[in-house]
Motif scaffolding. Structure first.
Motif, PDB file in Angstrom:
ATOM      1  N   ASN A 229       0.818  -1.221   0.000  1.00  0.00           N
ATOM      2  CA  ASN A 229       0.000   0.000   0.000  1.00  0.00           C
ATOM      3  C   ASN A 229       0.848   1.265   0.000  1.00  0.00           C
ATOM      4  O   ASN A 229       0.498   2.248  -0.673  1.00  0.00           O
ATOM      5  CB  ASN A 229      -0.937   0.001   1.207  1.00  0.00           C
ATOM      6  N   HIS A 230       1.947   1.271   0.759  1.00  0.00           N
ATOM      7  CA  HIS A 230       2.718   2.509   0.847  1.00  0.00           C
ATOM      8  C   HIS A 230       3.363   2.857  -0.494  1.00  0.00           C
ATOM      9  O   HIS A 230       3.575   4.039  -0.803  1.00  0.00           O
ATOM     10  CB  HIS A 230       3.783   2.399   1.946  1.00  0.00           C
ATOM     11  N   VAL A 231       3.682   1.844  -1.324  1.00  0.00           N
ATOM     12  CA  VAL A 231       4.238   2.109  -2.654  1.00  0.00           C
ATOM     13  C   VAL A 231       3.158   2.688  -3.568  1.00  0.00           C
ATOM     14  O   VAL A 231       3.401   3.644  -4.320  1.00  0.00           O
ATOM     15  CB  VAL A 231       4.824   0.818  -3.239  1.00  0.00           C
ATOM     16  N   MET A 232       1.967   2.121  -3.501  1.00  0.00           N
ATOM     17  CA  MET A 232       0.861   2.656  -4.308  1.00  0.00           C
ATOM     18  C   MET A 232       0.516   4.082  -3.897  1.00  0.00           C
ATOM     19  O   MET A 232       0.205   4.930  -4.739  1.00  0.00           O
ATOM     20  CB  MET A 232      -0.361   1.752  -4.165  1.00  0.00           C
ATOM     21  N   THR A 233       0.590   4.360  -2.591  1.00  0.00           N
ATOM     22  CA  THR A 233       0.314   5.722  -2.115  1.00  0.00           C
ATOM     23  C   THR A 233       1.359   6.695  -2.638  1.00  0.00           C
ATOM     24  O   THR A 233       1.032   7.824  -3.048  1.00  0.00           O
ATOM     25  CB  THR A 233       0.306   5.745  -0.583  1.00  0.00           C
ATOM     26  N   ALA A 234       2.620   6.284  -2.628  1.00  0.00           N
ATOM     27  CA  ALA A 234       3.685   7.152  -3.139  1.00  0.00           C
ATOM     28  C   ALA A 234       3.492   7.441  -4.619  1.00  0.00           C
ATOM     29  O   ALA A 234       3.716   8.573  -5.081  1.00  0.00           O
ATOM     30  CB  ALA A 234       5.044   6.496  -2.891  1.00  0.00           C
ATOM     31  N   ARG A 235       3.074   6.440  -5.378  1.00  0.00           N
ATOM     32  CA  ARG A 235       2.808   6.667  -6.798  1.00  0.00           C
ATOM     33  C   ARG A 235       1.622   7.605  -6.982  1.00  0.00           C
ATOM     34  O   ARG A 235       1.619   8.463  -7.881  1.00  0.00           O
ATOM     35  CB  ARG A 235       2.542   5.336  -7.492  1.00  0.00           C
ATOM     36  N   ALA A 236       0.606   7.440  -6.145  1.00  0.00           N
ATOM     37  CA  ALA A 236      -0.582   8.296  -6.263  1.00  0.00           C
ATOM     38  C   ALA A 236      -0.262   9.748  -5.946  1.00  0.00           C
ATOM     39  O   ALA A 236      -0.927  10.661  -6.442  1.00  0.00           O
ATOM     40  CB  ALA A 236      -1.678   7.783  -5.339  1.00  0.00           C
ATOM     41  N   LYS A 237       0.759   9.986  -5.123  1.00  0.00           N
ATOM     42  CA  LYS A 237       1.147  11.353  -4.784  1.00  0.00           C
ATOM     43  C   LYS A 237       1.922  12.027  -5.915  1.00  0.00           C
ATOM     44  O   LYS A 237       2.251  13.211  -5.822  1.00  0.00           O
ATOM     45  CB  LYS A 237       2.005  11.363  -3.524  1.00  0.00           C
ATOM     46  N   GLY A 238       2.258  11.271  -6.951  1.00  0.00           N
ATOM     47  CA  GLY A 238       2.942  11.853  -8.105  1.00  0.00           C
ATOM     48  C   GLY A 238       4.440  11.781  -8.065  1.00  0.00           C
ATOM     49  O   GLY A 238       5.109  12.457  -8.864  1.00  0.00           O
ATOM     50  N   LEU A 239       5.013  10.962  -7.157  1.00  0.00           N
ATOM     51  CA  LEU A 239       6.469  10.826  -7.119  1.00  0.00           C
ATOM     52  C   LEU A 239       6.963  10.121  -8.376  1.00  0.00           C
ATOM     53  O   LEU A 239       6.285   9.257  -8.929  1.00  0.00           O
ATOM     54  CB  LEU A 239       6.891  10.031  -5.881  1.00  0.00           C
ATOM     55  N   SER A 240       8.149  10.485  -8.803  1.00  0.00           N
ATOM     56  CA  SER A 240       8.717   9.879 -10.005  1.00  0.00           C
ATOM     57  C   SER A 240       9.027   8.401  -9.761  1.00  0.00           C
ATOM     58  O   SER A 240       9.226   7.962  -8.628  1.00  0.00           O
ATOM     59  CB  SER A 240       9.987  10.615 -10.419  1.00  0.00           C
ATOM     60  N   ARG A 241       9.089   7.634 -10.850  1.00  0.00           N
ATOM     61  CA  ARG A 241       9.348   6.195 -10.714  1.00  0.00           C
ATOM     62  C   ARG A 241      10.686   5.889 -10.053  1.00  0.00           C
ATOM     63  O   ARG A 241      10.755   5.013  -9.185  1.00  0.00           O
ATOM     64  CB  ARG A 241       9.290   5.543 -12.095  1.00  0.00           C
ATOM     65  N   PRO A 242      11.795   6.560 -10.438  1.00  0.00           N
ATOM     66  CA  PRO A 242      13.063   6.281  -9.740  1.00  0.00           C
ATOM     67  C   PRO A 242      13.000   6.571  -8.248  1.00  0.00           C
ATOM     68  O   PRO A 242      13.533   5.810  -7.438  1.00  0.00           O
ATOM     69  CB  PRO A 242      14.067   7.198 -10.454  1.00  0.00           C
ATOM     70  N   LYS A 243      12.326   7.678  -7.871  1.00  0.00           N
ATOM     71  CA  LYS A 243      12.234   8.025  -6.452  1.00  0.00           C
ATOM     72  C   LYS A 243      11.409   6.996  -5.698  1.00  0.00           C
ATOM     73  O   LYS A 243      11.759   6.585  -4.585  1.00  0.00           O
ATOM     74  CB  LYS A 243      11.629   9.419  -6.296  1.00  0.00           C
ATOM     75  N   VAL A 244      10.320   6.543  -6.284  1.00  0.00           N
ATOM     76  CA  VAL A 244       9.494   5.518  -5.641  1.00  0.00           C
ATOM     77  C   VAL A 244      10.277   4.218  -5.505  1.00  0.00           C
ATOM     78  O   VAL A 244      10.224   3.552  -4.461  1.00  0.00           O
ATOM     79  CB  VAL A 244       8.205   5.276  -6.449  1.00  0.00           C
ATOM     80  N   PHE A 245      11.016   3.873  -6.543  1.00  0.00           N
ATOM     81  CA  PHE A 245      11.736   2.590  -6.527  1.00  0.00           C
ATOM     82  C   PHE A 245      12.841   2.585  -5.470  1.00  0.00           C
ATOM     83  O   PHE A 245      12.938   1.649  -4.674  1.00  0.00           O
ATOM     84  CB  PHE A 245      12.343   2.315  -7.910  1.00  0.00           C
TER      85      PHE A 245
END
Length: 332
Positions: A229-245
């Motif tokens: 869930n926390h990864v999906m939330t980070a993506r939903a906030k608009g963080l870039s893919r490298p930053k999320v990864f």
């Protein structure tokens, strides 16, 4: 009458209680693991003591060679080595010496076993550390590449490479490397020494052989974390893919990988037995093989016990690092 009392707010008290509980948990884990190590070391010492004596051949005959026909000389040498005593007496004499730091005297090398271990251990540590770096680095790269491109061509290629190297025995891989890079291309020496050039092929053989398992485990760990869930939330906030990864996926996936690295350290150290023999490289593994061939009982017992203790210590360090890296584990 005024009383000066020292008050403490709720968060401060909670932090102190948590720190105390974590310390108690840490001590509990340490004591349990140390007791387990003692039991394991005792069991292995008995097992290797008995197994080495099942190997056909007589160490006294091996030492005397052409003089083995003299029964009197053989009996005198057997008495000097303590081989004329019963097995319980031999084991007790050896294990009490080990507990005092004395592994005995190598009748094959004609010198104290502690000196032999001190002479060969640095080369084995050098090889194991280099192979562990190669195994973890390549495993992370291939595993992350496959996880990011899940169910696509890079995933298939990466896992194909991992399975291929997992399936090749280390002695065969070492011979292939010698044939290609030492004999055909002449980039490296055929016989591995303690120099940097002599370290490359043995470290590659040992590291690549275990890289496949690390790559597969990293891939599965990253894929599991990507669905949280926390990864999906980070993506939903608009963080870039490298930053999320790197911030949310990679950091949370490394804790399970740490366990595998701890296990790999012991496996790599035991794998030096084959690799050091193939490359004629000095080290604890080569010493063990030569001692087995010479029926040098005490040297074999010392080498196996030391390798087992290092394996157990590496797992102990991993267990102790868990509560430090993830405080949630200490609160369970």
């Amino acid at each position: 009458m005024a009383h000066s009392t020292e008050t403490m707010d709720g968060p401060s008290m909670a932090r102190q209680l948590a720190a105390r509980f974590i310390n108690l948990k840490f001590i509990e884990i340490l004591m349990n693991r140390l007791i387990g190590m003692i039991v394991m070391a005792f069991s292995i010492s008995v097992l290797v003591f008995l197994l080495i004596r099942l190997v056909p051949g007589d160490p006294v005959i091996e030492m005397l060679g052409s003089q083995a026909a003299s029964e009197e000389l053989a009996a005198r040498l057997r008495g000097q080595l303590g081989l004329d005593k019963s097995l319980p007496e031999q084991y007790w004499n050896w294990i009490t010496g080990v507990m005092h730091g004395d592994f005995g005297y190598s009748y094959g090398y004609q010198r104290p076993i502690s000196d032999l271990v001190a002479l060969n251990m640095p080369a084995s540590i050098q090889l194991t550390a280099s192979a562990l770096f190669i195994s973890v680095a390549l495993g992370l790269l291939i595993g992350a590449w496959a996880a990011v491109a899940r169910n696509r061509a890079p995933d298939t290629i990466g896992m194909g490479i991992a399975i291929t190297f997992m399936s090749i025995p280390s002695f065969w891989l070492g011979l292939l490397f010698i044939l290609l890079f030492a004999v055909q291309l002449q980039w490296f020496p055929v016989v591995g020494g303690t120099s940097l050039a002599g370290l490359v092929l043995p470290a590659l053989t040992l590291g690549i052989g275990t890289m496949g398992f690390n790559a597969r485990f990293v891939r599965s760990s990253l894929i599991s974390t990507m669905g949280q869930n926390h990864v999906m939330t980070a993506r939903a906030k608009g963080l870039s893919r490298p930053k999320v990864f790197f911030r949310h996926v990679m950091r949370n996936s490394m804790l399970p990988v740490l366990t595998v690295v701890g296990l790999q350290l012991g496996n790599l150290l035991s794998g030096t037995v084959v690799v050091e023999t193939v490359f004629s490289r000095p080290g604890l593994g080569r010493l063990l093989v030569d001692a087995i061939m010479a029926k040098d009982y005490l040297t074999v017992q010392a080498c196996v016990l030391i390798i087992a203790l290092i394996y157990a210590l590496s797992n102990l360090l991993v267990d102790l690092m868990y509560p430090i890296l993830d405080p949630r584990i200490a609160r369970r």
